[in-house]
Design an enzyme around this catalytic site. Structure first.
Site, PDB file in Angstrom:
ATOM      1  N   ASP A 160     -22.676  -8.179  33.002  1.00 43.84           N
ATOM      2  CA  ASP A 160     -23.282  -8.431  34.219  1.00 43.84           C
ATOM      3  C   ASP A 160     -24.023  -8.718  35.383  1.00 43.84           C
ATOM      4  O   ASP A 160     -22.929  -8.064  35.954  1.00 43.84           O
ATOM      5  CB  ASP A 160     -23.636 -10.260  33.743  1.00 43.84           C
ATOM      6  CG  ASP A 160     -24.969 -10.993  33.908  1.00 43.84           C
ATOM      7  OD1 ASP A 160     -25.900 -10.276  34.639  1.00 43.84           O
ATOM      8  OD2 ASP A 160     -24.889 -12.743  34.337  1.00 43.84           O
ATOM      9  N   HIS A 179     -25.498 -10.709  29.778  1.00 45.08           N
ATOM     10  CA  HIS A 179     -26.754 -12.811  31.028  1.00 45.08           C
ATOM     11  C   HIS A 179     -27.142 -12.747  30.292  1.00 45.08           C
ATOM     12  O   HIS A 179     -27.384 -12.461  28.927  1.00 45.08           O
ATOM     13  CB  HIS A 179     -27.376 -11.733  31.831  1.00 45.08           C
ATOM     14  CG  HIS A 179     -27.771 -12.349  32.801  1.00 45.08           C
ATOM     15  ND1 HIS A 179     -26.908 -13.745  33.309  1.00 45.08           N
ATOM     16  CD2 HIS A 179     -29.026 -13.185  32.383  1.00 45.08           C
ATOM     17  CE1 HIS A 179     -28.306 -13.770  34.119  1.00 45.08           C
ATOM     18  NE2 HIS A 179     -29.535 -14.069  33.395  1.00 45.08           N
ATOM     19  N   SER A 228     -28.940 -18.557  35.923  1.00 48.42           N
ATOM     20  CA  SER A 228     -29.245 -17.460  36.539  1.00 48.42           C
ATOM     21  C   SER A 228     -30.028 -17.652  37.785  1.00 48.42           C
ATOM     22  O   SER A 228     -29.395 -18.323  38.955  1.00 48.42           O
ATOM     23  CB  SER A 228     -30.248 -16.818  35.113  1.00 48.42           C
ATOM     24  OG  SER A 228     -30.429 -15.415  35.950  1.00 48.42           O
TER      25      SER A 228
END
Length: 359
Positions: A300, A330, A206
């Protein structure tokens, strides 16, 4: 080009390297059913179980919280642990050879905490400098402990997990500066931690995925030894929230479009920072970067970021492998203990890293 914006992962599986990861029944949930509102697909049964458990723990959308509240609420890692407890399975972390917490010098003399995971056996080992997720605002190396352990075993490498500074207390480019400083320290001190100085890679999830790519960019620009590979797991690679995946997954969990807008409010100094090439990687000069592996999840908001970053890297002449896992969200990467596709994604990422190491 898109218009400018107007994880806590979970426990790993000790048997990952042997390919014998024990997970729940991988049968798909809701086959043939329409996707939930604001999500482009129905999560599979394993992913849905994590999301349901996270809701049962009382987790709230980050955009409803202050940063301090968001840092203390249940995480997806907590949801995985609760699922394991409910099924009578061990919640012990995936074993590695050794784990050491220490601090290293950071920008301006400030210390950076790191956690060094070493695989079992005799080195020197390759080294991965790893950056956790959390939108540069929340989460810690503890939250992403499972991902670091999984990569240690799957890539047979030392993992140096970096606890960089976060906003809003420390705004851009604090986390980015810490990320590069930690990489420089590893380059200069590889032998002291049992590593091979010619086999150093960067990885992250991320926000950390973006930090890994920008670290490789800075190494190129500042004549520091380049990493041999980059692993970026659902990276933040553009500073807007108007891509196809932001629209398709606007209300996805555990990360939504509103959640990303919240992160974009709490780390940049001004909206102009979101155009900086260290955040908007798809707009950066990517030429000369090392081979890169990108992992994405279908459900996501950041899926398009990863796919567009892969395309931009290829256009710049960089060797890229990119794969999007269906019916997961995610934060799935560190969930091998309960999500089969996480085991697959770790092995995919580790294969790219091992290739960079010449293994």
């Amino acid at each position: 080009m898109r218009k400018m914006w107007s994880r806590s992962a979970a426990l790993g599986c000790a048997a990952l390297v042997a390919g014998a990861c024990q997970t729940m029944d991988p049968a798909m949930a809701g086959a043939g059913q329409p996707a939930p509102a604001g999500m482009m697909a129905q999560p599979d049964a394993q992913m849905q179980a994590v999301l349901d458990q996270l809701a049962a723990l009382g987790a709230r959308p980050v955009e409803q919280l202050t940063p301090q509240q968001a840092r203390t609420q249940p995480s997806p890692a907590d949801a995985v642990k609760a699922l394991l407890q409910r099924s009578g399975r061990s919640t012990a972390p995936e074993p590695v050879g050794n784990v050491q917490d220490r601090t290293i010098p950071g920008p301006g003399g400030a210390a950076i905490p790191v956690r060094i995971y070493t695989p079992a056996g005799t080195g020197p080992f390759p080294v991965i400098v790893y950056y956790h997720g959390g939108g540069w605002v929340i989460a810690t190396i503890d939250t992403y402990d499972s991902s670091a352990r999984a990569l240690t075993n799957a890539a047979r490498a030392i993992v140096v997990s970096v606890e960089y500074r976060k906003g809003p207390e420390n705004r851009f480019p604090a986390a980015h500066d810490d990320a590069f400083a930690a990489y420089q320290w590893v380059v200069n001190n590889t032998a002291s931690i049992g590593g091979n100085p010619m086999k150093i890679a960067v990885a992250g999830e991320s926000a950390g995925g973006g930090l890994a790519v920008q670290t490789a960019m800075l190494a190129r620009d500042r004549n520091v030894r380049a990493p041999v590979h980059v692993l970026a797991v659902y990276p933040i690679a553009d500073g807007d929230t108007e891509s196809p995946s932001y629209t398709e997954n606007a209300m996805a969990k555990p990360l939504s479009r509103a959640g990303m807008q919240w992160f974009f409010q709490h780390y940049p100094r001004t909206p102009a920072d979101l155009r900086d090439p260290r955040i908007s990687l798809t707009r950066a000069n990517l030429r000369g970067l090392p081979p890169t592996t990108i992992v994405n999840a279908q459900i996501d908001p950041l899926r398009s970021d990863g796919e567009e970053l892969a395309a931009a890297l290829r256009s710049a002449g960089v060797t890229v492998q990119q794969r999007t896992w269906p019916a997961v969200t995610h934060e799935f990467f560190g969930m091998c203990a309960v999500v089969t596709k996480a085991c697959e994604a770790v092995q995919f990422g580790a294969a790219g890293l091992r290739g960079g190491f010449g293994m």
